[in-house]
Scaffold this motif. Structure first.
Motif, short mmCIF file in Angstrom:
data_model
loop_
_atom_site.label_atom_id
_atom_site.label_comp_id
_atom_site.label_asym_id
_atom_site.label_seq_id
_atom_site.Cartn_x
_atom_site.Cartn_y
_atom_site.Cartn_z
N ALA A 79 -12.29 31.32 17.83
CA ALA A 79 -12.00 31.92 19.13
C ALA A 79 -12.97 33.05 19.44
CB ALA A 79 -10.56 32.43 19.17
N ILE A 80 -13.34 33.81 18.41
CA ILE A 80 -14.30 34.91 18.60
C ILE A 80 -15.66 34.36 19.02
CG2 ILE A 80 -15.57 36.74 17.39
CD1 ILE A 80 -13.01 37.07 15.63
N HIS A 81 -16.08 33.28 18.39
CA HIS A 81 -17.40 32.72 18.68
C HIS A 81 -17.53 32.24 20.13
CE1 HIS A 81 -18.33 31.72 14.18
NE2 HIS A 81 -18.61 32.97 14.49
N HIS A 93 -19.41 33.69 37.63
CA HIS A 93 -18.34 33.14 38.48
C HIS A 93 -18.26 31.62 38.38
CE1 HIS A 93 -17.97 37.15 40.22
NE2 HIS A 93 -19.29 37.15 40.32
N VAL A 94 -18.10 31.15 37.14
CA VAL A 94 -18.03 29.72 36.85
C VAL A 94 -16.65 29.40 36.28
CG1 VAL A 94 -19.05 27.85 35.51
CG2 VAL A 94 -20.50 29.68 36.36
N PRO A 95 -15.97 28.36 36.78
CA PRO A 95 -14.62 28.05 36.28
C PRO A 95 -14.65 27.40 34.90
CG PRO A 95 -15.28 26.43 37.92
CD PRO A 95 -16.37 27.48 37.89
N VAL A 96 -14.11 28.11 33.90
CA VAL A 96 -14.04 27.59 32.54
C VAL A 96 -12.68 27.96 31.96
CG1 VAL A 96 -14.95 27.80 30.18
CG2 VAL A 96 -16.53 27.69 32.12
N VAL A 97 -12.07 26.99 31.28
CA VAL A 97 -10.79 27.21 30.59
C VAL A 97 -11.04 27.08 29.09
CG1 VAL A 97 -8.44 26.36 30.23
CG2 VAL A 97 -9.46 26.31 32.52
N ALA A 98 -10.59 28.08 28.34
CA ALA A 98 -10.68 28.05 26.88
C ALA A 98 -9.29 27.79 26.31
CB ALA A 98 -11.21 29.38 26.35
N ILE A 99 -9.21 26.80 25.42
CA ILE A 99 -7.97 26.50 24.70
C ILE A 99 -8.22 26.82 23.23
CG2 ILE A 99 -6.30 24.71 24.06
CD1 ILE A 99 -7.14 23.23 26.64
N VAL A 100 -7.48 27.77 22.69
CA VAL A 100 -7.76 28.25 21.33
C VAL A 100 -6.48 28.24 20.50
CG1 VAL A 100 -9.75 29.63 21.98
CG2 VAL A 100 -7.50 30.66 22.02
N GLY A 101 -6.68 28.01 19.21
CA GLY A 101 -5.57 28.03 18.28
C GLY A 101 -5.22 29.44 17.84
N GLN A 102 -4.10 29.55 17.14
CA GLN A 102 -3.63 30.83 16.59
C GLN A 102 -2.83 30.50 15.33
OE1 GLN A 102 -3.81 33.73 15.69
NE2 GLN A 102 -3.34 34.99 17.50
N THR A 103 -2.68 31.49 14.47
CA THR A 103 -1.88 31.28 13.28
C THR A 103 -0.43 30.97 13.65
OG1 THR A 103 -1.37 32.20 11.10
CG2 THR A 103 -1.22 33.69 12.98
N ASN A 104 0.33 30.44 12.72
CA ASN A 104 1.73 30.13 12.98
C ASN A 104 2.50 31.37 13.45
OD1 ASN A 104 0.97 27.69 11.89
ND2 ASN A 104 2.79 27.48 10.59
N LEU A 118 -5.45 37.64 19.66
CA LEU A 118 -6.27 36.96 20.67
C LEU A 118 -5.89 37.35 22.09
CD1 LEU A 118 -6.62 33.37 19.14
CD2 LEU A 118 -8.23 35.27 19.07
N VAL A 119 -4.62 37.67 22.31
CA VAL A 119 -4.24 38.11 23.65
C VAL A 119 -5.00 39.37 24.03
CG1 VAL A 119 -2.35 38.95 25.09
CG2 VAL A 119 -1.97 37.01 23.55
N SER A 120 -5.10 40.31 23.09
CA SER A 120 -5.86 41.53 23.36
C SER A 120 -7.36 41.24 23.43
CB SER A 120 -5.59 42.57 22.27
OG SER A 120 -4.24 42.97 22.29
N LEU A 121 -7.83 40.39 22.52
CA LEU A 121 -9.26 40.08 22.47
C LEU A 121 -9.73 39.44 23.77
CD1 LEU A 121 -11.81 39.99 20.62
CD2 LEU A 121 -11.14 37.64 20.07
N TYR A 122 -8.91 38.55 24.33
CA TYR A 122 -9.29 37.80 25.53
C TYR A 122 -8.86 38.49 26.83
CZ TYR A 122 -11.07 33.55 23.30
OH TYR A 122 -11.84 32.64 22.61
N LYS A 123 -8.29 39.66 26.70
CA LYS A 123 -7.75 40.34 27.87
C LYS A 123 -8.80 40.60 28.93
CE LYS A 123 -5.07 44.46 29.17
NZ LYS A 123 -4.43 45.70 28.67
N ASP A 124 -10.04 40.90 28.52
CA ASP A 124 -11.10 41.18 29.48
C ASP A 124 -11.77 39.91 29.97
OD1 ASP A 124 -12.94 42.94 30.95
OD2 ASP A 124 -14.42 42.21 29.52
N VAL A 125 -12.23 39.07 29.05
CA VAL A 125 -13.00 37.90 29.48
C VAL A 125 -12.15 36.94 30.30
CG1 VAL A 125 -12.60 36.43 27.44
CG2 VAL A 125 -14.76 36.26 28.71
N ALA A 126 -10.86 36.84 29.99
CA ALA A 126 -9.95 35.98 30.73
C ALA A 126 -8.94 36.82 31.50
CB ALA A 126 -9.24 35.02 29.79
N SER A 127 -9.45 37.83 32.18
CA SER A 127 -8.57 38.80 32.83
C SER A 127 -7.74 38.20 33.96
CB SER A 127 -9.39 39.98 33.36
OG SER A 127 -10.40 39.55 34.24
#
Length: 598
Positions: A79-81, A93-104, A118-127
């Protein structure tokens, strides 16, 4: 067999007509990988060599297809990469959806292996939308909103799915309290401004006598309308790099790119105009726009959050470019005085002569401008071009005339290194029947382009048109930064940071079943392009180019060139000796002023 959450995710993507997911595997998405097997690889899992490349490929796919790009990665490091490629999408301004896994879910908060917030990590890029799925009933709403928001806001969204949730049986939201049902589809809409605002804009534009138009990627669907407005106002048209394919470069009043990588006619038009119309662009460099107070300005943008930026606009119109211009056109007066337009056209004609002469300047061994200039007349009519960041972007911006159905893009706002090859791969999955060309510096090629050639080798036989040409500008120097140091800081080349190894790019290509050609002489350049464009498989062209050819900005002065030359003379003794044999004369051969004075 019951439908798992992972099965439903892929089913919902298919219902949204998603046909490719650019991804890399990992145990954080094992449930999804198993579902892909059960779904007979629909949508298609496109395996990159690195998650960052998956994101870049999704961006390239979205840019060149006009559809949403989807990428996927495992938890933690995967997810970081993705992040650099996702930021590229966000800033352009390009439409992209990221689907990422997480630990159990049971391990969350326990400092478990690969556990990242990941919620905090992606808070800016997927604001605009970032959500973690914790129960099956959250789907389909979360996935639908991620896709719909990405398209509607031309932005990045993210869906985080813990590994154990992927394995749960899917159950839909019920007709019950605190359940959120959902539906498919993104309606098409084209907002247009209020009539009163349009009249204000027309009054301002009619009051001018020297109008400059700047277009960006938001004007791509308004080619006819931009042409009509430019003709009505007697204006010239400059283009931000993301809008390079929005209007034909062979129109006599199109001044080409603007900014540090831009052209002299664009610079002079902005310097001398009294009226400015910006359409679908958030071009960031204010210093290349008219002096404040010298020009009155109107902006058109579909995004209300992007109007009023960069310049003190008097009128801001929020609306679709084509629809807005169609309504604006009847309100505009026909410009009768042709002097301004003629001056622009004369400057453009002169500039192309300068480009031809600069491409013909001798270099050691190959002038990189000659490499790009030779390609221009050989471009297939339906080509898709990707340029990487660095000095290669200069040659893409200045020497290639895009026209008709040709498409081109680069990392416009993030200006990150590395998207050239993966953009071209994304383009081939969007349009497998069209040729693609990536113009890449050797620094970007070493950073990740070489590895992604393996992805090309894996998939190229699936494309209806097998042509994907990667042109490497091999000058063994991180050239753009080297010249920025010289021009801005008066510093010589700092070899420990700037010098990079010579790599046998063509040999590597051949080793994995592609075509590869190393070009070391100027008279071999055109023939190499022809061979690559006629090849029955992807091809790598290794052009050995001269690092002493400067990517001179359009407003460069003789004093700045002298400062850059002096900085080179301070460098290591071997290069200084080479420079003393004629560097200053060579640099001045590339200076637009010199050709104008002649």
């Amino acid at each position: 067999m019951s439908t798992k959450v992972s099965d439903y995710i892929l089913q919902r993507l298919r219902e949204w007509d998603v046909d490719h997911v650019f991804a890399y595997p990992g145990d954080g998405i094992n449930g999804l990988l198993a579902a892909w097997g059960r779904a007979e690889n629909k949508p298609r899992f496109v395996q990159s060599r690195h998650e960052e490349m998956s994101a870049f490929e999704a961006v390239g796919y979205a840019k060149f297809s006009g559809r949403v790009g989807v990428c996927a990665a495992t938890s933690g490091p995967g997810a970081i990469h993705l992040l650099n490629g996702l930021y590229d999408a966000k800033l352009d301004h390009v439409p992209v959806v990221a689907i990422v896994g997480q630990t159990n879910r049971s391990a969350m908060g326990g400092s478990y292996q690969q556990e990242v917030d990941l919620v905090s990590l992606y808070k800016d890029v997927a604001s605009d939308f970032c959500e973690m799925v914790t129960v099956p009933e959250q789907l389909p709403n979360v996935l639908d909103r991620a896709l719909r928001t990405a398209v509607a806001r031309r932005s990045v969204t993210a869906v985080i799915v813990p590994a154990d949730v992927q394995e749960l049986d899917y159950s839909p939201p019920e007709h019950a309290f605190k359940m959120v049902p959902s539906s498919l589809g993104m309606p098409h809409y084209a907002p247009v401004p209020d009539d009163a605002d349009l009249q204000k804009a027309a009054d301002l534009l009619n009051s001018g006598g020297k109008t400059a138009i700047l277009i960006g990627q938001g004007a791509r669907g308004a080619r006819t309308e931009v042409t009509q407005v430019a003709d009505r106002l007697g204006a010239g048209v400059a283009k931000a790099l993301l809008g390079k394919d929005a209007l034909d470069d062979d129109l006599p009043y199109v001044t080409g790119a603007i900014g540090l990588l831009g052209t002299r006619p664009s610079y002079e038009m902005m310097r001398d105009c009294d009226t400015l119309l910006v359409i679908g662009s958030s071009f960031p460099y204010t210093q290349f726009l008219p002096q404040f107070g010298k020009a009155r300005a109107v902006q058109i943008d579909i995004d209300p959050h992007m109007v009023g930026l960069r310049y003190p606009f008097e009128v801001n119109l929020v609306g679709d470019a084509a629809g807005t211009l169609r309504r604006l056109l009847p309100l505009l007066d026909q410009m009768e005085d042709s002097a301004w337009r003629k001056k622009i056209e004369d400057n453009v004609a002169h500039w192309w002569k300068v480009m031809e002469r600069r491409a013909a300047v001798e270099a050691d061994p190959i002038n990189p401008e000659h490499v790009a200039h030779a390609l221009n007349d050989l471009l297939p009519e339906n080509v898709i071009l990707a340029a990487d960041s660095g000095s290669a972007a200069n040659w893409y911006a200045r020497h290639l005339k895009l026209r008709g159905a040709m498409r081109g893009s680069l990392s416009g706002t993030l200006a990150t290194m590395g998207p050239g090859v993966p953009y071209a791969i994304g383009a081939k999955f969007a349009h497998g029947d069209r040729p693609a060309i990536a113009l890449v510096g050797d620094g970007a090629m070493q950073m990740n382009g070489m590895a992604e050639l393996i992805t090309v080798a894996k998939y190229w036989q699936d494309w209806a048109d097998p042509r994907l040409v990667v042109a490497v500008f091999n000058n063994q120097d991180l050239n753009q930064v080297t010249w920025e140091m010289r021009a801005m800081s008066g510093a010589p080349q700092f070899l420990p940071s700037q010098s990079i190894p010579d790599v046998a790019y063509a040999d590597f290509a051949r080793s994995i079943g592609l075509t590869g050609i190393r070009i070391e002489k100027p008279d071999e350049v055109a023939g190499a392009w022809r061979t690559a464009l006629a090849a029955d498989r992807p091809c790598v062209l290794d052009f050995v180019t001269d690092p002493a050819v400067p990517p001179i900005p359009p407003h460069a002065t003789l004093d700045q060139i002298e400062a850059a030359a002096s900085a080179v003379l301070k460098g290591d003794s071997d290069r200084a000796a080479m420079v003393r044999q004629g560097f200053k004369a060579k640099v001045q051969d590339f200076l637009p002023h010199r050709h104008r004075e002649e």
